[in-house]
Design an enzyme around this catalytic site. Sequence first.
Site, PDB file in Angstrom:
ATOM      1  N   CYS A 137      60.157  13.701  -7.819  1.00 11.90           N
ATOM      2  CA  CYS A 137      61.574  13.710  -7.428  1.00 11.90           C
ATOM      3  C   CYS A 137      62.361  12.713  -8.265  1.00 11.90           C
ATOM      4  O   CYS A 137      62.379  11.514  -7.972  1.00 11.90           O
ATOM      5  CB  CYS A 137      61.701  13.398  -5.940  1.00 11.90           C
ATOM      6  N   CYS A 140      65.139  10.923  -6.335  1.00 12.88           N
ATOM      7  CA  CYS A 140      64.683   9.833  -5.439  1.00 12.88           C
ATOM      8  C   CYS A 140      64.253   8.606  -6.244  1.00 12.88           C
ATOM      9  O   CYS A 140      64.508   7.473  -5.844  1.00 12.88           O
ATOM     10  CB  CYS A 140      63.487  10.264  -4.589  1.00 12.88           C
ATOM     11  N   ASP A 141      63.552   8.816  -7.358  1.00 14.92           N
ATOM     12  CA  ASP A 141      62.873   7.693  -8.023  1.00 14.92           C
ATOM     13  C   ASP A 141      63.449   7.309  -9.381  1.00 14.92           C
ATOM     14  O   ASP A 141      63.025   6.303  -9.963  1.00 14.92           O
ATOM     15  CB  ASP A 141      61.378   8.043  -8.214  1.00 14.92           C
TER      16      ASP A 141
END
Length: 315
Positions: A137, A140-141
């Site tokens: 992701c 997200c990261d």
Amino acid sequence: MIKKELNYDVIILGAGPAGFSCAIYTARGNLKTAVLDVNMFGGQPSNYLEIENYPGFPIIGGCELMEKFEQHIDKFGVEKFPMVEIKNIKLQGKIKAVECNDTVYKAPCIIIATGASNKKLNINGEEEFKCRGVSYCAVCDGAFYKDKTVTVIGGGNSALEEAVYLTKYAKKVYVVHRRNDFRADKTVQERALNNSKIEFILNCIPVEIQGDNTVKNIVLENIATKEKTILETQGVFPYIGLCPNTDLIQNQIKLNNQGFIETDINMQTSIEGVYAAGDVRNTLLRQVITAAADGAIAAQSAVRYIESIKENIKV
Ligand code: NAP
């Protein structure tokens, strides 16, 4: 332990675009509707930074669009159960059941809209360095890779879109793809090919991820020559396609050879009273709009099915 029993006309498994749109149509069709998800509501699009091919919204955040979908089902009094831990699903028989920790949800009709998850590379180091340099992701990261070098694997829309997204943070993004041609849409390809922070490494596959506490290298193999090279990287983002989320039902229902649920054009599966919609089923295109359209059709089939059961009881 005696479990609480909740009864509905229809249970929708999965709260992504397919499940949400399905719920709008079943609730408006007067079916008592429950939507269950093992995760937070929103499905895969919640992880997409931007969506630019959903009609009516030239550009919209994935989360924002899914929030709008959820607000829409709230208007119709759909019962929502996010983050449920499903122990067992029974699809056969007149009454279907979804058994969770302390509750059993029952209905004559189930719609499976559980979507799909990122496929794994299945190479050494992938599992070991998960959350320590291997991520599925970018949204997200991505921020963890400020001024670092990252490597995206794949040549589809996800790989190229996420590679472009990662250039917001990383100083360099490699895209490793096993062919010369990309599967991604032309506009997505152009955006990636024109980004000076992205370097393409073609005709190669990853064979190992190496590191100590975190990822340090990825080992690549040239498809034609079998020559191996070691690429220094601090992050690896595999985007090599999707596998259907069918863990609890795969022995009960007909799947195609890739594990996606077989349906007809009305979203009917191999089991009476069970329909499937969105990325989890055999379909040509996996987009928010196609998932939402599947959901509407599955819901209409469910409405007709429930009406037919009620007619039979009256006769
Ligand atoms: P995808 O379109 O199936 O592409 C997967 C890519 O990974 C392909 O380029 C494939 O190579 C490569 N690949 C597969 N297995 C591999 C392996 N073991 N090792 C190395 N490479 C491998 O998957 P996706 O990009 O995740 O997209 C999934 C679906 O969502 C698609 O329908 C896509 O259009 C849709 N999507 C749409 C959008 C959008 O419209 N904005 C955004 C994201 C995703 P080959 O090409 O050689 O097979």
